[in-house]
Motif scaffolding. Structure first.
Motif, PDB file in Angstrom:
ATOM      1  N   TYR A  33     -49.308  91.413 -31.678  1.00  0.00           N
ATOM      2  CA  TYR A  33     -50.102  92.388 -31.644  1.00  0.00           C
ATOM      3  C   TYR A  33     -49.799  93.669 -32.893  1.00  0.00           C
ATOM      4  CZ  TYR A  33     -52.158  91.271 -27.046  1.00  0.00           C
ATOM      5  OH  TYR A  33     -52.536  90.888 -25.821  1.00  0.00           O
ATOM      6  N   PHE A  34     -48.667  93.881 -33.001  1.00  0.00           N
ATOM      7  CA  PHE A  34     -48.212  94.920 -33.956  1.00  0.00           C
ATOM      8  C   PHE A  34     -48.068  94.175 -35.438  1.00  0.00           C
ATOM      9  CE2 PHE A  34     -45.270  97.709 -36.253  1.00  0.00           C
ATOM     10  CZ  PHE A  34     -45.854  98.824 -35.885  1.00  0.00           C
ATOM     11  N   GLN A  35     -47.540  92.974 -35.461  1.00  0.00           N
ATOM     12  CA  GLN A  35     -47.535  92.296 -36.853  1.00  0.00           C
ATOM     13  C   GLN A  35     -48.620  92.192 -37.437  1.00  0.00           C
ATOM     14  OE1 GLN A  35     -44.806  91.311 -38.526  1.00  0.00           O
ATOM     15  NE2 GLN A  35     -43.677  92.598 -37.072  1.00  0.00           N
ATOM     16  N   ARG A  36     -49.791  92.027 -36.594  1.00  0.00           N
ATOM     17  CA  ARG A  36     -51.313  92.069 -37.120  1.00  0.00           C
ATOM     18  C   ARG A  36     -51.707  93.205 -37.977  1.00  0.00           C
ATOM     19  NH1 ARG A  36     -55.493  94.942 -34.898  1.00  0.00           N
ATOM     20  NH2 ARG A  36     -57.620  94.346 -35.631  1.00  0.00           N
ATOM     21  N   LEU A  37     -50.868  94.515 -37.859  1.00  0.00           N
ATOM     22  CA  LEU A  37     -51.214  95.588 -38.411  1.00  0.00           C
ATOM     23  C   LEU A  37     -50.744  95.218 -39.751  1.00  0.00           C
ATOM     24  CD1 LEU A  37     -50.149  98.688 -36.136  1.00  0.00           C
ATOM     25  CD2 LEU A  37     -52.453  97.352 -36.534  1.00  0.00           C
ATOM     26  N   ARG A  38     -49.869  94.325 -40.352  1.00  0.00           N
ATOM     27  CA  ARG A  38     -49.601  94.046 -41.572  1.00  0.00           C
ATOM     28  C   ARG A  38     -50.632  93.540 -42.550  1.00  0.00           C
ATOM     29  NH1 ARG A  38     -44.246  93.211 -42.895  1.00  0.00           N
ATOM     30  NH2 ARG A  38     -42.865  93.103 -41.189  1.00  0.00           N
ATOM     31  N   ARG A  39     -51.746  93.182 -41.833  1.00  0.00           N
ATOM     32  CA  ARG A  39     -53.081  92.612 -42.424  1.00  0.00           C
ATOM     33  C   ARG A  39     -54.111  93.480 -42.138  1.00  0.00           C
ATOM     34  NH1 ARG A  39     -50.354  88.640 -39.168  1.00  0.00           N
ATOM     35  NH2 ARG A  39     -52.189  88.598 -37.786  1.00  0.00           N
ATOM     36  N   ILE A  40     -54.015  94.578 -41.800  1.00  0.00           N
ATOM     37  CA  ILE A  40     -55.008  95.606 -41.773  1.00  0.00           C
ATOM     38  C   ILE A  40     -54.763  96.719 -42.666  1.00  0.00           C
ATOM     39  CG2 ILE A  40     -56.261  97.216 -40.220  1.00  0.00           C
ATOM     40  CD1 ILE A  40     -56.509  94.332 -39.213  1.00  0.00           C
ATOM     41  N   SER A  41     -55.666  97.040 -43.758  1.00  0.00           N
ATOM     42  CA  SER A  41     -55.587  97.930 -44.721  1.00  0.00           C
ATOM     43  C   SER A  41     -55.651  99.411 -44.097  1.00  0.00           C
ATOM     44  CB  SER A  41     -56.542  97.830 -45.779  1.00  0.00           C
ATOM     45  OG  SER A  41     -57.727  98.011 -45.411  1.00  0.00           O
ATOM     46  N   GLN A  42     -54.831 100.313 -44.592  1.00  0.00           N
ATOM     47  CA  GLN A  42     -54.798 101.790 -44.227  1.00  0.00           C
ATOM     48  C   GLN A  42     -55.932 102.408 -44.436  1.00  0.00           C
ATOM     49  OE1 GLN A  42     -52.789 103.445 -42.121  1.00  0.00           O
ATOM     50  NE2 GLN A  42     -53.437 105.462 -42.884  1.00  0.00           N
ATOM     51  N   MET A  43     -56.511 102.053 -45.650  1.00  0.00           N
ATOM     52  CA  MET A  43     -57.789 102.698 -46.242  1.00  0.00           C
ATOM     53  C   MET A  43     -58.969 102.024 -46.547  1.00  0.00           C
ATOM     54  SD  MET A  43     -55.673 105.277 -48.929  1.00  0.00           S
ATOM     55  CE  MET A  43     -56.856 106.264 -49.149  1.00  0.00           C
ATOM     56  N   GLY A  44     -59.294 101.048 -45.564  1.00  0.00           N
ATOM     57  CA  GLY A  44     -60.521 100.288 -45.821  1.00  0.00           C
ATOM     58  C   GLY A  44     -60.569  99.606 -47.199  1.00  0.00           C
ATOM     59  N   LEU A  45     -61.543 100.121 -48.038  1.00  0.00           N
ATOM     60  CA  LEU A  45     -61.944  99.464 -49.077  1.00  0.00           C
ATOM     61  C   LEU A  45     -61.592 100.608 -50.285  1.00  0.00           C
ATOM     62  CD1 LEU A  45     -65.047  97.583 -48.140  1.00  0.00           C
ATOM     63  CD2 LEU A  45     -63.106  96.465 -48.797  1.00  0.00           C
ATOM     64  N   SER A  46     -60.927 101.599 -50.005  1.00  0.00           N
ATOM     65  CA  SER A  46     -60.493 102.435 -51.088  1.00  0.00           C
ATOM     66  C   SER A  46     -59.856 102.200 -52.495  1.00  0.00           C
ATOM     67  CB  SER A  46     -59.792 103.709 -50.363  1.00  0.00           C
ATOM     68  OG  SER A  46     -60.280 104.239 -49.470  1.00  0.00           O
ATOM     69  N   HIS A  47     -59.261 100.760 -52.011  1.00  0.00           N
ATOM     70  CA  HIS A  47     -58.404 100.205 -53.242  1.00  0.00           C
ATOM     71  C   HIS A  47     -59.475  99.736 -54.464  1.00  0.00           C
ATOM     72  CE1 HIS A  47     -59.970  96.646 -51.098  1.00  0.00           C
ATOM     73  NE2 HIS A  47     -60.067  96.062 -52.183  1.00  0.00           N
ATOM     74  N   LEU A  48     -60.901  99.903 -54.024  1.00  0.00           N
ATOM     75  CA  LEU A  48     -62.066  99.470 -55.079  1.00  0.00           C
ATOM     76  C   LEU A  48     -61.961 100.876 -56.044  1.00  0.00           C
ATOM     77  CD1 LEU A  48     -64.577  97.631 -53.006  1.00  0.00           C
ATOM     78  CD2 LEU A  48     -62.983  96.806 -54.535  1.00  0.00           C
ATOM     79  N   VAL A  49     -61.576 102.184 -55.474  1.00  0.00           N
ATOM     80  CA  VAL A  49     -61.549 103.207 -56.076  1.00  0.00           C
ATOM     81  C   VAL A  49     -60.213 103.564 -56.744  1.00  0.00           C
ATOM     82  CG1 VAL A  49     -62.283 105.662 -56.160  1.00  0.00           C
ATOM     83  CG2 VAL A  49     -63.374 104.268 -54.901  1.00  0.00           C
ATOM     84  N   TYR A  50     -59.173 103.555 -55.751  1.00  0.00           N
ATOM     85  CA  TYR A  50     -57.866 103.631 -56.283  1.00  0.00           C
ATOM     86  C   TYR A  50     -57.158 102.252 -55.921  1.00  0.00           C
ATOM     87  CZ  TYR A  50     -59.297 108.429 -55.559  1.00  0.00           C
ATOM     88  OH  TYR A  50     -59.892 109.556 -55.648  1.00  0.00           O
ATOM     89  N   PRO A  51     -56.780 101.614 -56.996  1.00  0.00           N
ATOM     90  CA  PRO A  51     -56.277 100.383 -57.089  1.00  0.00           C
ATOM     91  C   PRO A  51     -54.717 100.263 -56.385  1.00  0.00           C
ATOM     92  CG  PRO A  51     -57.280 100.684 -59.069  1.00  0.00           C
ATOM     93  CD  PRO A  51     -57.191 101.992 -58.562  1.00  0.00           C
ATOM     94  N   GLY A  52     -54.137 101.413 -56.414  1.00  0.00           N
ATOM     95  CA  GLY A  52     -52.912 101.402 -55.839  1.00  0.00           C
ATOM     96  C   GLY A  52     -53.065 101.429 -54.116  1.00  0.00           C
TER      97      GLY A  52
END
Length: 409
Positions: A33-52
């Motif tokens: 259950y917790f290891q799944r969080l490795r595959r959940i982005s913290q900021m949704g699709l914000s990397h499309l604006v801030y690549p980091g």
């Protein structure tokens, strides 16, 4: 058989070395259950604006664990009585506070399961884990739900100045490169104290509180509610809506079994079950993006177009205003969409979004931030701030938006 060392040390780019304080917490981190969080982005699709901005809920949860350890040690040093059981339970509560997030975090909240927030789902996961761990999470769940007599422990997990916010502001600022969000979490934690069972900040920490609230306001407009991120997340929501609509009409869509289940069923709070929770636990960002990559070549023009736009970052034009857009302007845009894409007015809803978003850095009505003076007097922070008008930050700022394809004739 050699016993496994469960008191591990993890290297974090924000805080340095994070120690896992107990075997129970190690086992919870190791759980699928917790290891799944490795595959959940913290900021949704914000990397499309801030690549980091590619960090995950897993990293955030561990950062919260670290800060909570510091907060508890600070309070104990100041004479606040916290037992070992209470300490471990509070650490578990903050570790698992986001375990119920959907893929892409807030972007798909209520899209896969209606009527259940990520907080509700986190509690469902915690209840299930509690059964697996023979009731060892009883106290953590009480603290998480606010049902424990030491209110300040719950306030550390969820409040106006909680550990969750202290980590995500600092972490998101680091990964996006937006310096305005970089708060001094060490200073804030050093200044915490407890009176009358309530968490508060000592007088010397008032300027750090002001900086925290201003940073929160700036990060919301500059990062979390950035119009490009907002537009991208709305496309993602519309993709899943279209996929569900096509399936209901008898079309076949390729996706793995976990995603397929949620596309083929309307999951509501009333019909939620342990079986659904287990299926949800198999879902992550990868499942959604794999499906979108497949659907970009689908015969349905609307679904394929939306998927191509997201995959190739050909995003919508987004306009923000302080007041609602005029009905005539909206109708003109919808008409142009129908004409340019040769689609019906019903289909045009997939290429035009409107709504409003708000930002409130400080909410008077929800666990006010209290300042503790040397003479033991206690005042609400806005009454003693002389650097910023915190009453202004407490006012919700509402902005209206419309989103539509670029280059409309």
């Amino acid at each position: 058989m050699k016993k496994q060392n469960k008191l591990k040390i993890i290297n974090d780019p924000i805080y340095g070395f994070i120690t896992i304080p107990s075997e129970l917490i190690f086992d919870l981190i190791e759980h699928p259950y917790f290891q799944r969080l490795r595959r959940i982005s913290q900021m949704g699709l914000s990397h499309l604006v801030y690549p980091g901005a590619q960090h995950t809920r897993f990293q955030h949860a561990l950062g919260c664990l670290y800060l909570m350890q510091k907060a508890i040690q600070t309070l104990k040093f100041k004479g606040i009585k916290i037992t070992k059981d209470e300490e471990e339970a509070t650490l578990i509560a903050i570790l698992l506070h986001d375990i119920g997030h959907s893929p892409f975090s807030h972007a798909l909240e209520n899209s896969l399961i209606e009527g259940l927030s990520h907080e509700n789902l986190s509690l469902e996961f915690m209840e299930t884990l509690n059964q697996d761990f023979n009731g060892k999470l009883d106290l953590a769940i009480k603290i998480f739900k606010g049902n424990y007599d030491k209110e300040f422990l719950t306030q550390l997990v969820a409040g106006q100045l909680d550990i969750d916010r202290l980590d995500y502001l600092k972490r998101d600022s680091f990964y996006t490169g937006v310096a305005e969000g970089n708060i001094n979490s060490d200073r804030l934690i050093t200044m915490i104290n407890v009176r009358d069972n309530q968490l508060m900040i000592e007088e010397k920490g008032i300027y750090s509180v002001e900086k925290f609230l201003l940073a929160r306001r700036l990060m919301y407009w500059q990062v979390y509610l950035h119009k490009t991120s907002l537009g991208a997340e709305l496309i993602l929501i519309k993709i899943l809506q279209r996929a569900k609509e096509l399936i209901q009409k008898g079309n076949e869509l390729q996706s793995n079994s976990s995603l397929s289940y949620f596309l083929n069923h309307n999951i509501l709070y009333d019909n939620f079950s342990l079986e659904i929770l287990e299926r949800f636990a198999q879902l992550d960002d990868y499942d959604i993006m794999t499906a979108i990559k497949q659907w970009q070549n689908h015969s349905d023009r609307i679904l394929s177009k939306l998927c191509q736009m997201l995959i190739n970052r050909k995003l919508f034009k987004v306009k923000l205003k302080n007041k609602a857009f005029k009905a005539k302007k909206i109708e003109n845009i919808k008409h142009n969409i129908q004409k340019q894409f040769n689609i019906t007015s019903e289909e045009a809803k997939y290429f035009f979004f409107e709504g409003k978003t708000s930002n409130q850095a400080y909410n008077y009505d929800y666990q006010q931030i209290m300042i503790l003076f040397k003479n033991e007097k206690i005042k609400e922070v806005s009454q003693v701030s002389d650097q910023l008008n915190l009453k202004t930050l407490a006012q919700p700022v509402v902005k209206y938006y419309i989103c539509y394809p670029k280059g409309l004739q």
